[in-house]
Design a protein around this motif. Structure first.
Motif, short mmCIF file in Angstrom:
data_model
loop_
_atom_site.label_atom_id
_atom_site.label_comp_id
_atom_site.label_asym_id
_atom_site.label_seq_id
_atom_site.Cartn_x
_atom_site.Cartn_y
_atom_site.Cartn_z
N TYR A 264 0.83 -1.20 0.00
CA TYR A 264 0.00 0.00 0.00
C TYR A 264 0.87 1.26 0.00
CZ TYR A 264 -3.00 3.66 1.88
OH TYR A 264 -3.65 4.84 2.08
N GLU A 268 0.55 3.37 -3.20
CA GLU A 268 -0.46 4.35 -2.83
C GLU A 268 -1.83 3.97 -3.38
OE1 GLU A 268 0.65 8.41 -3.13
OE2 GLU A 268 2.80 7.99 -2.94
N VAL A 378 7.73 5.14 12.41
CA VAL A 378 6.94 5.75 11.35
C VAL A 378 7.50 7.13 11.01
CG1 VAL A 378 4.67 6.64 10.75
CG2 VAL A 378 4.86 4.47 11.95
N PHE A 405 0.51 -6.02 18.75
CA PHE A 405 -0.94 -6.12 18.78
C PHE A 405 -1.39 -7.57 18.87
CE2 PHE A 405 -5.04 -6.58 16.60
CZ PHE A 405 -5.81 -5.76 17.41
N MET B 1 5.21 9.18 -1.13
CA MET B 1 4.81 8.03 -0.33
C MET B 1 4.30 8.45 1.04
SD MET B 1 7.42 4.92 -0.67
CE MET B 1 8.70 5.10 -1.86
N ASN B 2 4.31 9.78 1.29
CA ASN B 2 4.02 10.17 2.65
C ASN B 2 2.56 10.06 3.04
OD1 ASN B 2 6.60 10.50 3.29
ND2 ASN B 2 6.65 12.74 3.12
N PRO B 4 0.24 7.60 2.19
CA PRO B 4 -0.02 6.28 2.78
C PRO B 4 0.74 6.06 4.09
CG PRO B 4 1.22 6.10 0.72
CD PRO B 4 0.77 7.51 0.83
N LEU B 5 1.92 6.65 4.20
CA LEU B 5 2.67 6.49 5.45
C LEU B 5 1.88 7.04 6.62
CD1 LEU B 5 6.40 7.34 4.65
CD2 LEU B 5 5.41 5.17 5.37
N ARG B 6 1.27 8.22 6.41
CA ARG B 6 0.49 8.80 7.50
C ARG B 6 -0.69 7.91 7.85
NH1 ARG B 6 1.97 13.49 5.09
NH2 ARG B 6 3.58 14.49 6.34
N ARG B 7 -1.28 7.35 6.79
CA ARG B 7 -2.43 6.46 7.07
C ARG B 7 -2.00 5.23 7.86
NH1 ARG B 7 -5.56 7.02 1.49
NH2 ARG B 7 -6.52 9.04 1.89
N ILE B 8 -0.82 4.71 7.48
CA ILE B 8 -0.32 3.55 8.23
C ILE B 8 -0.03 3.95 9.67
CG2 ILE B 8 1.57 1.88 8.41
CD1 ILE B 8 -0.42 1.29 6.17
N ALA B 9 0.46 5.19 9.84
CA ALA B 9 0.72 5.67 11.21
C ALA B 9 -0.57 5.69 12.01
CB ALA B 9 1.33 7.07 11.15
N PHE B 11 -3.15 3.86 11.41
CA PHE B 11 -3.53 2.46 11.60
C PHE B 11 -2.78 1.87 12.82
CE2 PHE B 11 -2.22 -1.97 10.61
CZ PHE B 11 -3.45 -2.59 10.80
N CYS B 12 -1.46 2.13 12.89
CA CYS B 12 -0.68 1.62 14.02
C CYS B 12 -1.18 2.24 15.32
CB CYS B 12 0.81 1.92 13.84
SG CYS B 12 1.55 0.96 12.52
N LEU B 15 -4.18 0.43 16.42
CA LEU B 15 -3.86 -0.87 17.04
C LEU B 15 -3.52 -0.67 18.51
CD1 LEU B 15 -1.67 -2.83 14.42
CD2 LEU B 15 -4.11 -3.05 14.92
N VAL B 16 -2.65 0.32 18.78
CA VAL B 16 -2.26 0.58 20.17
C VAL B 16 -3.46 1.05 20.98
CG1 VAL B 16 -0.79 1.99 21.66
CG2 VAL B 16 0.13 1.06 19.53
N ALA B 18 -6.59 0.31 20.47
CA ALA B 18 -7.45 -0.84 20.75
C ALA B 18 -6.92 -1.62 21.95
CB ALA B 18 -7.54 -1.75 19.53
N LEU B 19 -5.61 -1.77 22.01
CA LEU B 19 -5.01 -2.48 23.14
C LEU B 19 -5.26 -1.73 24.45
CD1 LEU B 19 -1.57 -3.70 21.72
CD2 LEU B 19 -3.60 -5.07 22.16
N LEU B 20 -5.11 -0.41 24.40
CA LEU B 20 -5.32 0.39 25.61
C LEU B 20 -6.78 0.28 26.07
CD1 LEU B 20 -3.26 3.61 24.82
CD2 LEU B 20 -2.65 1.73 26.33
#
Lengths: 470, 490
Positions: A264, A268, A378, A405, B1-2, B4-9, B11-12, B15-16, B18-20
């Protein structure tokens, strides 16, 4: 926020501070906190300071010190948070493992099945030292992360070998994820995680244009060409094979997730995410319906307390009760009963000990520390100037995030349990060594990313400024 | 590429996050539920991590705690004279939880009770280990001993009350068991536990017969029938003739209701009918009053209700739906009505206490580790089954039973004793050995200090010989004597 403004906050061209002293200051805390934790656990368990306290403190301090000096010399512009957080987590992990070594219940349990109960903490200390040694090695030998790009296809072969090898070794505890040589066992999956990220970065950097542009639009999504689907199908197939032949849900999930994320980022194209989710859903449902091992895990997740009636494994129920009994502030180190979990109490389930003895506060702290490592990773990806570095940094960070996770979620009953270890904290040599290597690579990428660009040509603005100054 | 990178950030971050969230859910929202879960061994570990508080009788503990070298449990419960006191204490076991007082007052005994919060806080500040409080019972050690020894190796139960307050003085059940044998968590304890199960021991030693076994009350129930007659104004004069024929035919039936032997029951007065235990007189009386009045009277004495002493006593039964012959048979305690020994002791106690029934209880007070009283039980009136005037009439009748009737073996020289015997048939066509009953009370200087009910299940004594007077009355007598002695020493 546009990307250019982000770049100026992370890398500024005008002589950025190296932040090495910040790192050193935080490292002091990262060493002192576990030493206090060690004293705390020792006092609670036997009313006296643990005898190994001085050597433990010095040992951890030495590891951190060496790590810091090497970073100062070989990666002076590196992110200042990664090393202290890894040190803190590793140090806390050692204390928790030592604390569980003192458990008479675990000793009795091992004896009952005619096993020798040997403490894990001394070994873990050796592994940590090896991990830091590898960290140092990577920083010194890897002059530039882009050198890894040369080994794209070698990485692929190595990753495949590492992933396939365990099939030829006997299963342990229901999963084939170990290679056993003599009395020594290695979890190759932990190393494969890094190597495969290198391969994906190299491969996708070359192929990303083809994958991104040659596509048709259908219902708002860019559909890839049939032949471009090849690689994702191969990785998907690999994940399914790992799941079926090694009965290892965690590794399977990790690799597929990692690939989708990197695909992804490289292309993109949101369509890859949709494809990825669809394919993992199909794979998971398909395998779960005929693989009893996976089926059991799902059942145990849906009703953890059923094990008391059916006589299955009560680990998840025990872990949940450990978390619940810890409450908000926990029982204090050494004062809980998380060893009731029994099997894998100090590896896969070590977070339950954090939960019971350090409480909600401590667990959230640990989870946030993991979150910070991911965040720094990141940020490194955002700051990196080359696509290979971006892909590598995001790949490693995402792999780390997914792993945290999957393990923490499994232990806390959020998702079905998969056999994976908590990075840095859990007992296990492969895990701690591999994660130190992962942090080393991230540090290296961040060093390159934050390093000031080669001296820019002086501008007129700069000259004017100089004139004004006395 | 930035981008999608932000979106992945993000997303991560999710995840954290959800754990909290999940962590807060299990460690805050669900924490108490998980902490006190029945499968959470920590509850037991805490229970045995310090010496448990004691259960006290006459100022002396009847329980103790012994240090063990187990992995999970530091202490183990011990019992002094376990079999004798088992119906009072219940058991507290590392493997099998706890019951009765050990369970109900667990909070006080472990020190976890909210009312001990202040103590715990002080202990925590001063660095002392948590301590458990004590449960002080109303029991009388001598009376309990008399009851338990009197039952000996016979199967049966004794319940004794102080009619003035409702304090339970004795509570014995045989065959009994020693809770010490199942207090631990070893294989030895497991064996003992399995051997005690009703499937392996048909005598069911863990059954608390005094509170939780109902028996047909037999002729002792005639006291209730007599009370109903007096309360409903059926007869005023207990010495006047009752106009009862002999033989008397059961209503809607072709059968006569037989008496035990050739006794003078024709037109007998209430006093004589109770003295000789006339089935005909009381059967007819029950029929004349009807099932509703009979049930109402029985309920005033406590039938059809559980009693929490605080250990729950099962409800004794006077059924609502009975036909006329059934009701008549029930009036002599021989049909579908059933009573626990405690219930029949309550009947005797209400009569002895001039018609006032006090609520039975066995926990006098709860004491904090620092000897402060946490809770004190005050005597409480449960009901007034009969007026004081009628109660005195009934006392006079019951005293005749002991003086010159079926209950002579309960006589105590120099003491006024009232009682009633009972012999309840059971089994198909009365094939089994009958239950021998005796209920009685003794009078002291200041009201009646003791009422007691004794039941003995199918003993191997000859059938004719089993009458309550012979088997059960001597036990009641020794229990009453024990109580009178302690009253005198006060």
């Amino acid at each position: 926020m546009s990307s250019s403004t982000t770049n100026t906050t992370t890398i500024s061209t005008a002589g950025p501070p190296s932040r090495r002293n910040t790192e050193l200051a935080m490292l002091v805390f990262a060493v002192i906190i576990p030493v206090f934790a060690y004293a705390n656990a020792g006092l609670a368990l036997s009313d006296e300071m643990p005898s190994g306290m001085l050597s433990y403190g010095l040992g951890l301090g030495l590891l951190a010190g060496v790590g810091h000096l090497v970073v100062r010399k070989f990666a002076p512009y590196a992110d200042p948070l990664l090393l202290p957080i890894a040190t803190l987590l590793n140090g806390l992990g050692l204390v928790l493992i030592w604390r569980l070594d003192q458990s008479r219940r675990l000793a009795d349990r091992a004896e009952a099945v005619d096993q020798v109960f040997s403490p894990s903490a001394p070994n873990q200390l050796i592994y940590s030292a090896l991990g830091v040694a590898l960290f140092v090695g990577v920083l010194i030998l890897l002059k530039d992360h882009r050198l890894l790009q040369r080994y794209t296809y070698i990485s692929m072969v190595a990753a495949l070998i590492l992933l396939i090898l365990p099939v030829f070794f006997p299963a342990r505890f229901g999963a084939r994820i170990w290679i056993t040589i003599g009395g020594f066992s290695i979890q190759p999956g932990e190393f494969a995680k890094i190597i495969i990220a290198v391969f994906f970065s190299g491969y996708l950097m070359v192929k990303r244009d083809a994958l991104a542009l040659a596509s048709r639009r259908f219902m708002g999504l860019y559909l890839p060409r049939g032949r471009d689907l090849g690689p994702i199908l191969v990785v998907w197939g690999m994940s399914i094979l790992i799941l079926v032949f090694e009965t290892d849900l965690g590794t399977s999930l990790l690799f597929f997730g990692l690939f989708v994320v990197m695909l992804y980022v490289a292309t993109e194209r949101t369509s890859w995410i949709v494809f990825g989710l669809l394919m993992s859903a199909v794979g998971a449902v398909g395998v779960a319906s005929f693989e009893p091992h996976v089926q059991q895990r799902v059942d145990a997740w849906l009703d953890p307390f059923a094990a008391f009636k059916t006589g299955g494994s009560d680990q998840i129920a025990q872990a949940l009760m450990a978390f619940g009994s810890g409450g908000v502030f926990g029982t204090g180190l050494g004062q809980g009963n998380s060893d009731l979990i029994g099997f894998a109490a100090n590896s896969d389930f070590i977070l339950a000990t954090v939960g019971e003895e350090l409480g909600l506060a401590g667990t959230m702290g640990v989870l946030l520390l993991y979150g910070l490592i991911v965040e720094r990773g990141v940020r490194t990806a955002l700051a990196a100037r080359d696509p290979f570095g971006k892909l590598l940094a995001i790949g490693l960070s995402a792999a780390f995030a997914i792993q945290v996770f999957v393990v923490a979620g499994g232990v806390m009953g959020l998702i079905p349990l998969t056999g994976m270890t908590m990075p840095f904290i859990a007992s296990g040599g492969s895990s701690v060594i591999a994660n130190w290597a992962l942090v080393a690579i991230l540090i290296k990428v961040s060093d390159t990313a934050r390093r000031p660009a080669p001296a820019p040509a002086p501008t007129t603005d700069a000259e004017m400024t100089q004139v004004v100054r006395p | 590429m930035n981008k999608p990178l932000r979106r992945i950030a993000i997303f991560c971050g999710l995840l954290v996050f959800a754990l909290l969230l999940r962590d807060n859910w299990i460690q805050y929202v669900q924490a108490d539920e998980l902490k006190d879960h029945t499968k959470n061994r920590r509850v037991l570990i805490a229970r045995y991590s310090q010496p448990r508080g004691n259960i006290i009788v006459d100022g002396q503990p009847i329980t103790g705690s012994a240090e063990t070298n187990g992995t999970d449990f530091k202490y183990k419960r011990t019992y002094k004279n376990g079999p004798m006191w088992a119906p009072v204490t219940g058991y507290a076991s590392q493997a099998y939880d706890a019951n009765q007082i050990e369970k109900i007052e667990d909070g006080i005994l472990t020190g976890n009770d909210d009312r001990l919060f202040f103590n715990r806080t002080i202990d925590m500040i001063t660095g002392k280990k948590q301590k458990g409080g004590d449960v002080i019972t109303t029991l009388n050690g001598k009376a309990q001993e008399a009851a338990f020894k009197g039952l000996g190796n016979k199967k049966g139960a004794v319940a004794a009350l102080d009619p003035r307050t409702g304090k339970i003085l004795a509570l014995a059940s045989t065959p009994s068991y020693d809770p010490s044998t199942i207090a631990g968590g070893s294989t030895k304890d497991e064996k003992a536990w399995n051997a005690l199960k009703p499937t392996n021991d048909k005598d069911d030693p863990m059954l608390n017969r005094a509170l939780r076994q109902t028996y047909p009350p037999g002729s002792t129930f005639k006291v209730v029938t007599a009370a109903a007659a007096l309360e409903n104004g059926k007869y005023d004069d207990i010495d006047g003739p009752t106009e009862s024929p002999l033989p008397w035919r059961l209503p809607l039936s072709t059968q006569n209701l037989p008496n035990e032997g050739n006794i003078p029951c024709k037109d007998a007065s209430l006093r004589q009918a109770l003295r000789y235990s006339c089935n005909t007189v009381f059967g007819k009386l029950g029929d004349d009053l009807g099932k509703d009045k009979m049930r109402e009277q029985a309920e005033k004495f406590g039938f059809n209700k559980t009693v929490d002493t605080p250990v729950r006593a099962y409800a004794s039964v006077y059924p609502e739906d009975m036909d006329r012959p059934g009701n008549a048979m029930s009036a002599i305690g021989q049909f579908d009505n059933r009573a626990t020994p405690l219930q029949m002791a309550m009947v005797a106690a209400a009569v002895a206490n001039d018609g006032k029934l006090m609520k039975p209880y066995m926990v006098d007070s709860l004491r904090a580790p620092n000897l402060n009283t946490v809770e004190q039980t005050d005597p409480e009136q449960m009901s007034q089954p009969l007026s004081s005037e009628n109660a005195q009439k009934l006392q006079s009748m019951m005293e005749t039973v002991v003086k010159e009737g079926t209950g002579t073996s309960a006589q105590i020289p120099g003491v006024t004793v009232g009682g009633k015997t009972g012999t309840a048939q059971h089994g198909v066509a009365n094939s089994k050995n009958p239950y021998a009953w005796f209920i009685s009370y003794a009078k002291g200087n200041d009201g009646s200090p003791v009422a007691v009910a004794v039941v003995i299940e199918g003993s191997d004594t000859l059938r004719g010989d089993i009458a309550g007077g012979k088997l059960a009355a001597p036990i009641a007598k020794s229990v009453m004597q024990a109580v009178l002695e302690t009253e005198r020493d006060k």
